[in-house]
Design an enzyme around this catalytic site. Structure first.
Site, short mmCIF file in Angstrom:
data_model
loop_
_atom_site.label_atom_id
_atom_site.label_comp_id
_atom_site.label_asym_id
_atom_site.label_seq_id
_atom_site.Cartn_x
_atom_site.Cartn_y
_atom_site.Cartn_z
N GLU A 163 18.46 17.23 -6.23
CA GLU A 163 17.32 17.43 -5.33
C GLU A 163 16.32 16.28 -5.30
O GLU A 163 15.17 16.45 -5.72
CB GLU A 163 16.59 18.74 -5.67
CG GLU A 163 17.45 19.96 -5.52
CD GLU A 163 16.67 21.26 -5.61
OE1 GLU A 163 15.46 21.23 -5.93
OE2 GLU A 163 17.26 22.33 -5.37
N GLU A 359 23.68 25.14 -6.42
CA GLU A 359 22.72 26.15 -6.90
C GLU A 359 22.52 27.19 -5.82
O GLU A 359 22.47 26.86 -4.63
CB GLU A 359 21.34 25.54 -7.19
CG GLU A 359 21.25 24.74 -8.45
CD GLU A 359 19.86 24.16 -8.67
OE1 GLU A 359 18.87 24.72 -8.16
OE2 GLU A 359 19.78 23.12 -9.34
C1 FCB Z 1 15.83 24.23 -7.72
C2 FCB Z 1 15.93 23.39 -8.96
C3 FCB Z 1 16.28 24.18 -10.21
C4 FCB Z 1 15.57 25.51 -10.23
C5 FCB Z 1 15.78 26.26 -8.95
C6 FCB Z 1 15.17 27.61 -8.92
O1 FCB Z 1 14.97 23.61 -6.80
O2 FCB Z 1 16.91 22.39 -8.80
O3 FCB Z 1 15.99 23.39 -11.32
O4 FCB Z 1 14.26 25.34 -10.55
O5 FCB Z 1 15.29 25.51 -7.88
#
Ligand code: FCB
Length: 454
Positions: A163, A359
């Site tokens: 990110e 994620e």
């Molecule tokens: C993302 C992050 C991760 C976590 C999730 C909920 O933005 O990459 O580390 O905090 O959100």
């Protein structure tokens, strides 16, 4: 046909959020170690100093994964744990920790996926200007080489950055993540360019120092908007809304797909972005874009939510307002399962790379019930809806290689501290006891059926 037979059913974490041992065994400071101790920055003054104590409890954590049938584990390496000064002297104890973790995973039949950078930047390099310093791409290349030389005989999949939208946007533009700065647009664009160069150099290092079977990608994020109907014009408008840059120059400029992914995957910055940001651009040297677009093997994407889009009479996207009472998570993020179908589909159409959902998950107000268990029906329902959407993408030919649930266990959620819980495993921070939540057992049944029971 649904998910591929070798689909990587995974869970994800990040070093600062779980490891603890922040000042142990030769680890250097990261910008998060420093940021958390500054009053008023993190919810109730929480820090990652102990977190889930994973540094000492990794064996138990690998066993929990095994118990849930998890096949792939995405974790990040703490750069200052391996190189306390960011460059130069190597901390053998730090490297040895990741060595043991990788061995433990392989022993348990779990495929390791390593993220090289998930935000815990070495403080010593921050003092040298961090990503503003034109040396920063070679610092990252050096760090990559140290990790890859040690682990790539067993780790076959790497992600360079997690990110970039967030650590540049929140850390240096809005100032709500470490190091908590509000720098100018010109500065953050220069940093972004260095981060992209660092990514490209890192890919080259992996290609030259790792065995041939090692694969690499990166893991950006953004809202994955979706059409409010399946009319072609709504689909087109939703797609446009994902791949266009913000309309206005501002502190949220980094929150977009194309500045990061067009440059990495198509070899150029997006035209609308270049127009929008023309007065603030860094020098783009000859050869830079070749380095940045060094070919990668797959695209990771962190996908949590998106906005519903309708086309107006000219085909332009209208961002629809959600109805009152629409479902949301404990962090108030809208629950929008559609984004896990449309997001991968749009990304695959544009970039033509195999995709990992690196994620996805939700924060809930989880508690231990009187029966000693953690019942989290909301998370099960969330995952069920999102994974069905992902399965549709796979069925329609999007090359989806894997899915990493965020998160393996409850952990330090950046500026929200330990306020909310994201895990499949509950962590009692008072005694570090772990309890697999109902959703963890439910996920196990999905993995066993390779998603056919969704
Ligand atoms: C993302 C992050 C991760 C976590 C999730 C909920 O933005 O990459 O580390 O905090 O959100």
């Amino acid at each position: 046909m649904g998910f591929k037979e070798d689909f990587a059913w995974g869970a994800a974490t990040a070093s600062y959020q779980i490891e603890g041992a922040a000042f142990e065994e030769g680890k250097g400071l990261s910008i998060w170690d420093v940021y958390c101790t500054q009053p008023g920055k993190v919810y109730e003054g929480h820090t990652g100093e102990v977190a889930c104590d994973h540094y000492h409890r990794y064996k138990e954590d690998v066993q929990l994964m095994k118990e849930m049938g998890i096949k792939a584990y995405r974790f990040s390496i703490s750069w200052p744990r391996v190189l306390p000064y960011g460059i130069g002297e190597i901390n053998e104890a730090g490297l040895a920790f990741y060595d043991r973790l990788v061995d433990e995973l392989i022993e348990a039949g779990i495929e390791p996926y390593v993220t090289l950078f998930h935000w815990d930047f070495p403080y010593e390099l921050h003092k040298k200007g961090g990503w503003m310093n034109s040396e920063s791409p070679s610092w990252f290349a050096e760090y990559t080489r140290v990790v890859v030389e040690r682990l790539s005989n067993r780790v076959k999949n790497f992600f360079t950055f997690n990110e970039p939208q967030c650590f540049i946007g929140f850390g240096y533009s809005r100032g709500v993540h470490a190091p908590g700065l509000k720098q100018s647009l010109r500065d953050t664009l220069a940093m972004a360019h260095n981060v992209l160069l660092a990514h490209g150099h890192s890919v080259r290092v992996i290609r030259s120092y790792a065995p041939k079977d090692v694969k690499v990608g990166f893991a950006p994020t953004a809202f994955m908007n979706y059409p409010c109907s399946e009319k072609p014009e709504d689909i087109e408008a939703a797609k446009r809304s994902i791949f266009e840059m913000p309309k206005e120059v501002g502190e949220n400029w980094a929150w977009n797909v194309t500045w990061w992914s067009d440059s990495v995957l198509l070899g150029h910055y997006p035209e609308d972005g270049l127009r929008l940001l023309k007065d603030y651009l860094p020098e783009i040297k000859e050869g830079d874009m070749e380095i940045i677009s060094e070919p990668i093997d797959f695209l990771g994407h962190n996908i949590y939510t998106g906005r519903a889009i309708k086309a107006d009479e000219n085909g332009d996207p209208i961002y629809l307002t959600r109805e009152a009472g629409s479902p949301k998570t404990a962090l108030n993020w809208p629950i929008t399962p559609e984004c896990l179908y449309w997001g991968p589909r749009f990304l695959y159409e544009r970039y033509q790379k195999p995709i990992y959902v690196t994620e996805n998950g939700m924060a809930c107000h989880d508690v231990i019930s009187l029966d000693g268990k953690v019942h989290d029906p909301n998370r099960i329902d969330f995952l069920h809806r999102y994974l069905k959407a992902l399965r549709r993408a796979a069925e329609e030919g999007v090359e989806v290689q894997g899915y990493f649930q965020w998160s393996l266990m409850d952990n330090f959620e950046w500026h929200s501290g330990y306020a909310e819980r994201f895990g499949l495993v509950y962590v009692d921070y008072q005694n570090q006891n772990r309890i697999i939540k109902d959703s963890g057992y439910w996920y196990k049944s999905v993995i066993e059926a390779n998603g056919r029971n969704l």
